[in-house]
Design a protein around this motif. Sequence first.
Motif, PDB file in Angstrom:
ATOM      1  N   UNK A 362      68.666 -19.497  79.874  1.00 20.67           N
ATOM      2  CA  UNK A 362      69.944 -19.062  79.571  1.00 20.67           C
ATOM      3  C   UNK A 362      69.894 -17.866  78.446  1.00 20.67           C
ATOM      4  N   UNK A 363      68.942 -17.707  77.969  1.00 18.14           N
ATOM      5  CA  UNK A 363      68.868 -16.752  77.006  1.00 18.14           C
ATOM      6  C   UNK A 363      69.177 -15.127  77.883  1.00 18.14           C
ATOM      7  N   UNK A 364      68.455 -15.180  79.181  1.00 20.14           N
ATOM      8  CA  UNK A 364      68.356 -13.839  79.962  1.00 20.14           C
ATOM      9  C   UNK A 364      69.548 -13.902  80.383  1.00 20.14           C
ATOM     10  N   UNK A 365      70.157 -14.846  80.616  1.00 26.87           N
ATOM     11  CA  UNK A 365      71.673 -14.656  81.291  1.00 26.87           C
ATOM     12  C   UNK A 365      72.557 -14.140  80.175  1.00 26.87           C
ATOM     13  N   UNK A 366      72.545 -14.807  79.009  1.00 24.28           N
ATOM     14  CA  UNK A 366      73.271 -14.475  78.078  1.00 24.28           C
ATOM     15  C   UNK A 366      73.225 -12.746  77.667  1.00 24.28           C
ATOM     16  N   UNK A 367      71.923 -12.422  77.661  1.00 24.03           N
ATOM     17  CA  UNK A 367      71.748 -11.063  77.492  1.00 24.03           C
ATOM     18  C   UNK A 367      72.280 -10.241  78.672  1.00 24.03           C
ATOM     19  N   UNK A 368      72.329 -10.654  79.683  1.00 20.66           N
ATOM     20  CA  UNK A 368      72.997  -9.928  80.855  1.00 20.66           C
ATOM     21  C   UNK A 368      74.537  -9.961  80.833  1.00 20.66           C
ATOM     22  N   UNK A 454      83.762 -14.713  77.206  1.00 22.89           N
ATOM     23  CA  UNK A 454      83.390 -14.766  78.551  1.00 22.89           C
ATOM     24  C   UNK A 454      84.362 -15.377  79.607  1.00 22.89           C
ATOM     25  N   UNK A 455      85.229 -16.270  79.069  1.00 21.98           N
ATOM     26  CA  UNK A 455      86.313 -16.892  80.056  1.00 21.98           C
ATOM     27  C   UNK A 455      87.144 -15.698  80.451  1.00 21.98           C
ATOM     28  N   UNK A 456      87.545 -14.971  79.342  1.00 21.23           N
ATOM     29  CA  UNK A 456      88.622 -13.915  79.601  1.00 21.23           C
ATOM     30  C   UNK A 456      87.923 -12.977  80.249  1.00 21.23           C
ATOM     31  N   UNK A 457      86.714 -12.488  80.404  1.00 24.80           N
ATOM     32  CA  UNK A 457      86.143 -11.371  81.255  1.00 24.80           C
ATOM     33  C   UNK A 457      86.024 -12.059  82.543  1.00 24.80           C
ATOM     34  N   UNK A 458      85.794 -13.265  82.670  1.00 27.91           N
ATOM     35  CA  UNK A 458      85.731 -13.801  84.148  1.00 27.91           C
ATOM     36  C   UNK A 458      87.198 -13.556  84.858  1.00 27.91           C
ATOM     37  N   UNK A 459      87.999 -14.023  83.619  1.00 27.01           N
ATOM     38  CA  UNK A 459      89.644 -13.938  84.600  1.00 27.01           C
ATOM     39  C   UNK A 459      89.796 -12.353  85.104  1.00 27.01           C
ATOM     40  N   UNK A 460      89.483 -11.421  84.119  1.00 24.28           N
ATOM     41  CA  UNK A 460      89.421 -10.043  84.395  1.00 24.28           C
ATOM     42  C   UNK A 460      89.108  -9.497  85.758  1.00 24.28           C
ATOM     43  N   UNK A 522      78.774 -14.652  85.440  1.00 25.00           N
ATOM     44  CA  UNK A 522      79.561 -15.542  84.534  1.00 25.00           C
ATOM     45  C   UNK A 522      80.144 -16.789  84.944  1.00 25.00           C
ATOM     46  N   UNK A 523      80.239 -17.010  86.408  1.00 25.59           N
ATOM     47  CA  UNK A 523      80.736 -18.467  86.673  1.00 25.59           C
ATOM     48  C   UNK A 523      79.671 -19.186  87.199  1.00 25.59           C
TER      49      UNK A 523
END
Lengths: 525, 247
Positions: A362-368, A454-460, A522-523
């Motif tokens: 999860x840390x790696x995913x968060x950094x990405x 992140x939710x906002x970015x995913x929507x964009x 993100x999803x």
Amino acid sequence: MVTQNGIKLAVHLITNHFGNLVAKVCENLLRKGTLTLEHLIRFTELTREQVKNSLLVLIQHNCVQAYSLEVEGGSTYGAKANTQYLAIFDNILHRLRFPKFLATVSENFDNECVELFEGLLRDGRLTITQMVARASQRENPVAEDVVRDSLLKLVTARYVERCPVPEPVISKLDKDETTAKKRAAKSAKINEITETLEQSVLAAAVPMEVIRFSVTTNTGSCVNRDISSNSSPIIGVGEKRKLDAYGLDKEPSAEEKELVLWRANFEEFIRGLRHKACTENVRKRLDDDAAMVLKAILEETRSAEEKVKMESSVPLSLNTIFEAVIKIEVGRTMTFDRVQALLVQLGCPQRSSDASFSIGLNNIIELARNDEVESIVKNRYGQEAYRMFRLLSKSGCLLETDKIANDTFVEKKDTPKILYKLWKDDYLHMEKLAFLGFKQPDFLLWKVNKLELWKHILDEMCHAALNLSIRLAYEKEKDNEVLNIPKEKRVGPVVERFKRIRKVWLLLESALMKLDDALMLFHDF
Amino acid sequence: MIGGFAEIGMRRLQGPSSLKRKQPDSGSPSDSLTDAERILYNLIRGKQDMGIWSRDMKRETNLPDQIVNKSLKSLLAKQLIKEVVNIQKKGSKHYMATEFEPSKEITGGEWYADGSLDVAFISILKDQCLKYISKKVATADEILDWMKKSRMFSVDLTTKQIEQILRALVLDNDIMEIKSTGYGDFSSVKEGRVCYKCTKKDSRRGEPNAGAMASIPCGVCPRISHCTPDGIISPTTCVYYTKWLDF
């Protein structure tokens, strides 16, 4: 986490693949949550026949799952009316990444497997009889044995699975659970509530692990299959139900075996892509060796992962990790100490060599994810905004305007302007600290709220993917006449136009595939 | 380039980090002041390194505007007071007795010069730090020592200042802060000490890879929230797209 633009993108994909009627049914399910056939007819204003056929198409392509709520007393009376339909958002979006799934298969298997898998993606669900029939009708027909063999290979690798139960029964208990959650999270959005329902429906529909990946060959021998009658007493009630649904507590007849439906197991592909994203990110941040160690660990523990979104890798001892590393050709240059040092670099706490190691995925995913968001901030708002955003993102707490200006070397008078812009576009959270004292100006405090962002970015991103797809369709439509010109008549300016079309398509298609990687980040990861 | 440093260095030499207060002469010209001038001078001097805004002076002394303006002019001519830029209220007249150097609140701190952020100085410091780190992994102290030895800047830099610069470089994602492992690249730094290392860049362009979203028009579009498939702003009519796809 289904956003408004996510729904638009899903509906767009369904419209492209199956037309307007099916898309209308799908949109209603996505926007309104689970619905019965009667409700769907009312909301879509289509005929019963049209809705029914649309649902069948959606189920065939794994975009909708039916289920029914258990009636008290176990009576099946009125069960028909109780059937609910649920759109599976994730599976709809997976349609965007079919080329990636296909690429994974062609990297690891022979051409026959690729052909068979392509058929499954195209048709959604197939029985072995259908697969054999298709293979025999091809230009270079292949024998039944080859088809069965290919299926066996794909199922063993878990890239293909048995279809879920057509209509699982969700017990009262499950329902109570969701309503309890509903009450507890009254303020929470509908999305989150339906997600828990979606999860329980999908979980109930998945066959037991052993059945899910078992192929019975026509000679009668079983692969991966050791369900004997004496194992049933220890199966839990829920699992028994699934067995019942398959009628597998009885020995299946040859005819029934042929009726088993198969489909692509998206979960396994997403798991593979997640692993790949993690190793590539580590390669980018650290080096090839660290990426190799992570890859070795993930391959070793792949079958032991219980879900796709594993927080950290399955714990392994240093010895096992070392064994996994030296299985890889380039890994043979590694020493024990070096592997241990790389594990520390990968974020494992330093400890004695007999302890087990687990890497925070999860840390790696968060950094990405941070990288992706920061690169948007940099390109959209400039270098100074990027520096401020990174300061806030790293600190994780509220910071005052002046402090931000000092730490980022930005002119004090420009700082609030930049921060305000980011706040207005939902990239930052702001809090005002007002003083009652005379003439004291208000203090403004700023923060990055990652989950919201992140939710906002995913929507964009969904919006951007939709735009790319629409533009691609528009370009294709526009250039249709040029494409219809026969090859020998393409001269002069037409050749130039032809070249341009190819470039445009290539650029749009590759951008969409790249953006889809970010969507998964993100999803799905 | 060296000339550039020297020039900036010279300027920094007269800056806030070389605070040298002049002792007021015993036979100061303040003896020959008018009453109004004396009142104003005492008020300004009383404010020490904070100085005072001309309008506040008028309010505090109750002297008519004309007299205040005339007296200030005369005090300036006698070099008893000076005009300084206040970072908080740029454009407003702010005065201070000559013997004081403006405080941090007025100047904005050590990174400010003449009321604005000393962008050139910061940028040179950043470049030099980056130049050093691009050669090897380093600590803040090491970089400071190197700068002192090479006499690049005529101002006295502190470790705190270098750390501030390094932190900004981390925020720019040019370098990263890590604890030394004592091995390989870190062999010159004692294990466990905080040190800095260059961030890996895409070797072709020297820029970090732009994200998937940032490399398409929608990712940098300021109007994305107004864009709809059939709206005035739409992907089929988008000017950014047309420019992007212009081969």
